[in-house]
Motif scaffolding. Structure first.
Motif, PDB file in Angstrom:
ATOM      1  N   ALA A 119       0.550 -21.972  17.119  1.00 16.99           N
ATOM      2  CA  ALA A 119      -0.180 -20.693  17.355  1.00 16.99           C
ATOM      3  C   ALA A 119       0.665 -19.657  17.359  1.00 16.99           C
ATOM      4  O   ALA A 119       0.639 -18.424  17.953  1.00 16.99           O
ATOM      5  CB  ALA A 119      -1.141 -20.534  18.751  1.00 16.99           C
ATOM      6  N   ALA A 120       1.971 -19.768  16.795  1.00 19.12           N
ATOM      7  CA  ALA A 120       3.143 -18.709  16.875  1.00 19.12           C
ATOM      8  C   ALA A 120       2.882 -18.048  15.597  1.00 19.12           C
ATOM      9  O   ALA A 120       2.204 -18.246  14.681  1.00 19.12           O
ATOM     10  CB  ALA A 120       4.571 -19.342  16.910  1.00 19.12           C
ATOM     11  N   GLY A 121       3.748 -16.784  15.656  1.00 23.70           N
ATOM     12  CA  GLY A 121       3.153 -15.620  14.620  1.00 23.70           C
ATOM     13  C   GLY A 121       3.837 -16.362  13.103  1.00 23.70           C
ATOM     14  O   GLY A 121       4.671 -17.362  13.306  1.00 23.70           O
ATOM     15  N   ILE A 122       3.502 -15.834  12.098  1.00 33.59           N
ATOM     16  CA  ILE A 122       4.196 -16.410  10.896  1.00 33.59           C
ATOM     17  C   ILE A 122       5.735 -15.904  10.749  1.00 33.59           C
ATOM     18  O   ILE A 122       6.361 -16.856  10.326  1.00 33.59           O
ATOM     19  CB  ILE A 122       3.234 -15.608   9.612  1.00 33.59           C
ATOM     20  N   SER A 123       5.791 -14.807  11.008  1.00 41.03           N
ATOM     21  CA  SER A 123       7.445 -14.614  11.038  1.00 41.03           C
ATOM     22  C   SER A 123       8.350 -15.514  11.874  1.00 41.03           C
ATOM     23  O   SER A 123       9.488 -15.869  11.427  1.00 41.03           O
ATOM     24  CB  SER A 123       7.714 -13.264  11.029  1.00 41.03           C
ATOM     25  N   ASP A 124       7.671 -15.838  13.079  1.00 39.95           N
ATOM     26  CA  ASP A 124       8.246 -16.524  14.323  1.00 39.95           C
ATOM     27  C   ASP A 124       8.330 -17.809  13.439  1.00 39.95           C
ATOM     28  O   ASP A 124       9.542 -18.717  13.515  1.00 39.95           O
ATOM     29  CB  ASP A 124       7.537 -16.550  15.465  1.00 39.95           C
ATOM     30  N   CYS A 125       7.516 -18.560  12.931  1.00 41.15           N
ATOM     31  CA  CYS A 125       7.370 -19.992  12.233  1.00 41.15           C
ATOM     32  C   CYS A 125       8.467 -19.927  11.249  1.00 41.15           C
ATOM     33  O   CYS A 125       9.023 -20.953  11.090  1.00 41.15           O
ATOM     34  CB  CYS A 125       6.089 -20.106  12.104  1.00 41.15           C
ATOM     35  N   LYS A 126       8.495 -19.049  10.247  1.00 41.88           N
ATOM     36  CA  LYS A 126       9.476 -18.974   9.342  1.00 41.88           C
ATOM     37  C   LYS A 126      10.816 -18.993   9.936  1.00 41.88           C
ATOM     38  O   LYS A 126      11.684 -19.862   9.204  1.00 41.88           O
ATOM     39  CB  LYS A 126       9.186 -17.767   8.342  1.00 41.88           C
ATOM     40  N   LYS A 127      11.075 -18.171  10.675  1.00 42.54           N
ATOM     41  CA  LYS A 127      12.413 -17.961  11.294  1.00 42.54           C
ATOM     42  C   LYS A 127      12.823 -19.495  12.019  1.00 42.54           C
ATOM     43  O   LYS A 127      13.920 -20.051  11.821  1.00 42.54           O
ATOM     44  CB  LYS A 127      12.452 -16.939  12.322  1.00 42.54           C
ATOM     45  N   ALA A 128      11.990 -20.158  12.697  1.00 45.33           N
ATOM     46  CA  ALA A 128      12.127 -21.490  13.337  1.00 45.33           C
ATOM     47  C   ALA A 128      12.335 -22.387  12.362  1.00 45.33           C
ATOM     48  O   ALA A 128      13.501 -23.246  12.425  1.00 45.33           O
ATOM     49  CB  ALA A 128      10.797 -21.887  14.406  1.00 45.33           C
ATOM     50  N   LEU A 129      11.660 -22.497  11.160  1.00 39.78           N
ATOM     51  CA  LEU A 129      12.080 -23.512  10.193  1.00 39.78           C
ATOM     52  C   LEU A 129      13.298 -23.408   9.504  1.00 39.78           C
ATOM     53  O   LEU A 129      14.076 -24.204   9.273  1.00 39.78           O
ATOM     54  CB  LEU A 129      10.740 -23.560   9.118  1.00 39.78           C
ATOM     55  N   GLU A 130      13.649 -21.975   9.195  1.00 43.28           N
ATOM     56  CA  GLU A 130      14.825 -21.685   8.692  1.00 43.28           C
ATOM     57  C   GLU A 130      15.902 -22.155   9.673  1.00 43.28           C
ATOM     58  O   GLU A 130      16.961 -22.898   9.197  1.00 43.28           O
ATOM     59  CB  GLU A 130      14.964 -20.189   8.645  1.00 43.28           C
ATOM     60  N   PHE A 176      12.599 -25.018  18.935  1.00 47.83           N
ATOM     61  CA  PHE A 176      13.033 -23.574  18.628  1.00 47.83           C
ATOM     62  C   PHE A 176      12.065 -22.818  19.257  1.00 47.83           C
ATOM     63  O   PHE A 176      12.252 -21.890  20.199  1.00 47.83           O
ATOM     64  CB  PHE A 176      13.163 -23.463  17.279  1.00 47.83           C
ATOM     65  N   LEU A 177      10.910 -22.862  18.852  1.00 44.75           N
ATOM     66  CA  LEU A 177       9.762 -21.890  19.302  1.00 44.75           C
ATOM     67  C   LEU A 177       9.219 -21.897  20.709  1.00 44.75           C
ATOM     68  O   LEU A 177       9.338 -21.087  21.507  1.00 44.75           O
ATOM     69  CB  LEU A 177       8.420 -22.241  18.635  1.00 44.75           C
ATOM     70  N   ARG A 178       9.418 -23.423  21.199  1.00 43.80           N
ATOM     71  CA  ARG A 178       9.315 -23.490  22.765  1.00 43.80           C
ATOM     72  C   ARG A 178      10.489 -22.883  23.643  1.00 43.80           C
ATOM     73  O   ARG A 178      10.262 -22.209  24.396  1.00 43.80           O
ATOM     74  CB  ARG A 178       9.279 -25.095  22.913  1.00 43.80           C
ATOM     75  N   GLU A 179      11.775 -23.070  23.087  1.00 48.37           N
ATOM     76  CA  GLU A 179      12.717 -22.377  23.900  1.00 48.37           C
ATOM     77  C   GLU A 179      12.660 -20.633  24.006  1.00 48.37           C
ATOM     78  O   GLU A 179      13.084 -20.230  24.897  1.00 48.37           O
ATOM     79  CB  GLU A 179      14.052 -22.612  23.175  1.00 48.37           C
ATOM     80  N   LYS A 180      12.073 -20.279  22.598  1.00 52.34           N
ATOM     81  CA  LYS A 180      11.832 -18.940  22.801  1.00 52.34           C
ATOM     82  C   LYS A 180      10.638 -18.553  23.470  1.00 52.34           C
ATOM     83  O   LYS A 180      10.067 -17.292  23.660  1.00 52.34           O
ATOM     84  CB  LYS A 180      11.751 -18.347  21.388  1.00 52.34           C
ATOM     85  N   GLY A 181       9.734 -19.375  23.972  1.00 54.02           N
ATOM     86  CA  GLY A 181       8.442 -19.287  24.410  1.00 54.02           C
ATOM     87  C   GLY A 181       7.366 -18.738  23.671  1.00 54.02           C
ATOM     88  O   GLY A 181       6.337 -18.417  24.091  1.00 54.02           O
ATOM     89  N   LEU A 182       7.262 -19.150  22.404  1.00 54.03           N
ATOM     90  CA  LEU A 182       6.406 -18.930  21.472  1.00 54.03           C
ATOM     91  C   LEU A 182       5.634 -19.935  21.058  1.00 54.03           C
ATOM     92  O   LEU A 182       4.356 -19.575  20.364  1.00 54.03           O
ATOM     93  CB  LEU A 182       7.113 -18.404  20.052  1.00 54.03           C
ATOM     94  N   ALA A 183       5.929 -20.942  21.395  1.00 53.02           N
ATOM     95  CA  ALA A 183       4.910 -22.123  21.002  1.00 53.02           C
ATOM     96  C   ALA A 183       3.774 -22.481  21.988  1.00 53.02           C
ATOM     97  O   ALA A 183       4.157 -23.052  22.953  1.00 53.02           O
ATOM     98  CB  ALA A 183       5.807 -23.594  20.650  1.00 53.02           C
TER      99      ALA A 183
END
Length: 203
Positions: A17-28, A40-47
């Motif tokens: 449920a993270a944002g599209i740009s956040d997901c793209k950045k995490a995958l990159e 990565f998203l978890r560490e940033k508090g986004l997941a």
């Protein structure tokens, strides 16, 4: 750098449920590795799913499943945070899917960290001996062993297995989807799988 597809972003977004740009950045950042991207998203508090993973879950259900006219039996405990979610059709459908997965794919462990050290050591010895027998150069044997261990985990660890209904997703992704969809932490606690004739084969 691995090319990040729209489908990869969509899967990660569905699960976290993270944002599209956040997901793209995490995958990159993770070079396309799904689990590293979730971390990565978890560490940033986004997941969302990852944030819920630390919450206590002790309600839920025991799902019992008999397969192939009683030749295979599975019992799995799946936990939710509340009895309300544990009694919902969506939660019960998820627990049933996990029982089906266990019946079909016969995992030995739920998570990677559940694998005993001696099992890893055994698989390492087997893979090393096989590589040497095949005359592989010593310099590449560690890489071959690493690949063999990864394959072993993909086959034997429930959360790393390919979901039987969709080869493009793992059981971990299925679990993440359930956590986001249900709005609570969901935990696959334990399971047993019996197959007719197993005990007689060991005697």
């Amino acid at each position: 750098m691995m090319e990040i597809s729209t489908e990869m972003i969509k899967q990660l977004r569905q699960a976290t449920a993270a944002g599209i740009s956040d997901c793209k950045k995490a995958l990159e950042n993770a070079n396309g590795d799904y689990n590293k991207a979730v971390e990565f998203l978890r560490e940033k508090g986004l997941a969302t799913a990852a944030k819920r993973a630390d919450r206590a879950a002790s309600d839920g259900m025991l799902e019992l499943y008999s397969h192939s006219q009683g030749r295979i039996g599975v019992m799995v405990e799946v936990n939710s945070e509340t009895d309300f979610v544990g009694r919902s059709d969506k939660f019960r459908a998820f627990a049933h899917e996990i029982a089906l997965q266990i019946a079909a794919s016969a995992p030995d462990y739920i998570r990677e960290e559940d694998i005993p050290a001696e099992d890893i050591e055994r698989e390492t010895r087997i893979a090393t001996a096989k590589a040497k027998e095949e005359g592989k150069p010593d310099a590449i044997i560690p890489k071959i062993v690493e690949g063999s261990l990864s394959k072993f985990k993909d086959e034997k660890v429930l959360l790393r297995q390919k979901y039987i209904r969709d080869e493009n997703m793992t059981v971990q992704q299925l679990l993440n989807d359930a956590i986001v969809s249900l709005g609570e932490n969901v935990v696959i606690r334990r399971f047993v799988r019996w197959e007719l004739g197993e005990s007689t084969a060991e005697e």
